[in-house]
Design an enzyme around this catalytic site. Structure first.
Site, PDB file in Angstrom:
ATOM      1  N   HIS A  51     -28.424  -9.608  35.034  1.00 31.44           N
ATOM      2  CA  HIS A  51     -28.067  -8.963  33.779  1.00 31.44           C
ATOM      3  C   HIS A  51     -28.458  -9.838  32.592  1.00 31.44           C
ATOM      4  O   HIS A  51     -28.863 -10.986  32.757  1.00 31.44           O
ATOM      5  CB  HIS A  51     -26.565  -8.673  33.738  1.00 31.44           C
ATOM      6  N   ALA A  52     -28.321  -9.263  31.422  1.00 30.24           N
ATOM      7  CA  ALA A  52     -28.507  -9.979  30.157  1.00 30.24           C
ATOM      8  C   ALA A  52     -27.403  -9.539  29.205  1.00 30.24           C
ATOM      9  O   ALA A  52     -26.835  -8.457  29.368  1.00 30.24           O
ATOM     10  CB  ALA A  52     -29.872  -9.661  29.553  1.00 30.24           C
TER      11      ALA A  52
END
Length: 138
Positions: A51-52
């Protein structure tokens, strides 16, 4: 400056004596941001990340054991090995994170600039590339 160029190692203030090592981190002094959230992962049995964060800067520290962080800005990728509790890795917002090669005793400490809000995270590589306006890359 490319987003990946903003990633940097932070030598954390540590005092060593016959009793051991004490490492401390002060918000906006040792961390380049106000720390609003602290969390840690332990007893890790599989890869993490994937994820970011749209608007969260982080410092990641291997307080025990070791692991690899693979970081991407959607175009380029860099891999870092974390294995020293006296050194943190500053990761700016909008970097896609994967954690792998996690040792059995690893503890991953994260200092974050914002409170957690799942709506402010990008949970897949394809969604990340869309968010950045990039073509799909591997």
């Amino acid at each position: 400056m490319a987003l990946l160029d903003k990633i940097n190692w932070l030598k954390l203030p540590s005092a060593t004596d016959v009793r051991g090592v004490l490492t401390s981190i002060e918000s906006e002094i040792d961390a380049p941001f106000m720390i609003n959230r602290v969390f840690y992962m332990h007893h890790i049995v599989s890869e993490r990340g994937g994820h970011a964060h749209m608007d969260t800067d982080q410092i990641v520290i291997a307080v025990a054991g070791s692991f690899k962080l693979s970081l991407s800005d959607g175009v380029d990728k860099r891999t870092f090995v974390l294995d020293d509790a006296k050194i943190g890795l500053y990761i700016p917002r909008q970097i896609f994170i994967n954690i792998s090669d996690i040792s059995p005793n690893a503890v991953c400490l994260v200092l974050a600039s914002s409170h957690y809000d799942i709506k402010r995270s990008i949970r897949s590589w394809d969604d990340y590339l869309k968010y950045l306006g990039c073509e799909k890359k591997q």
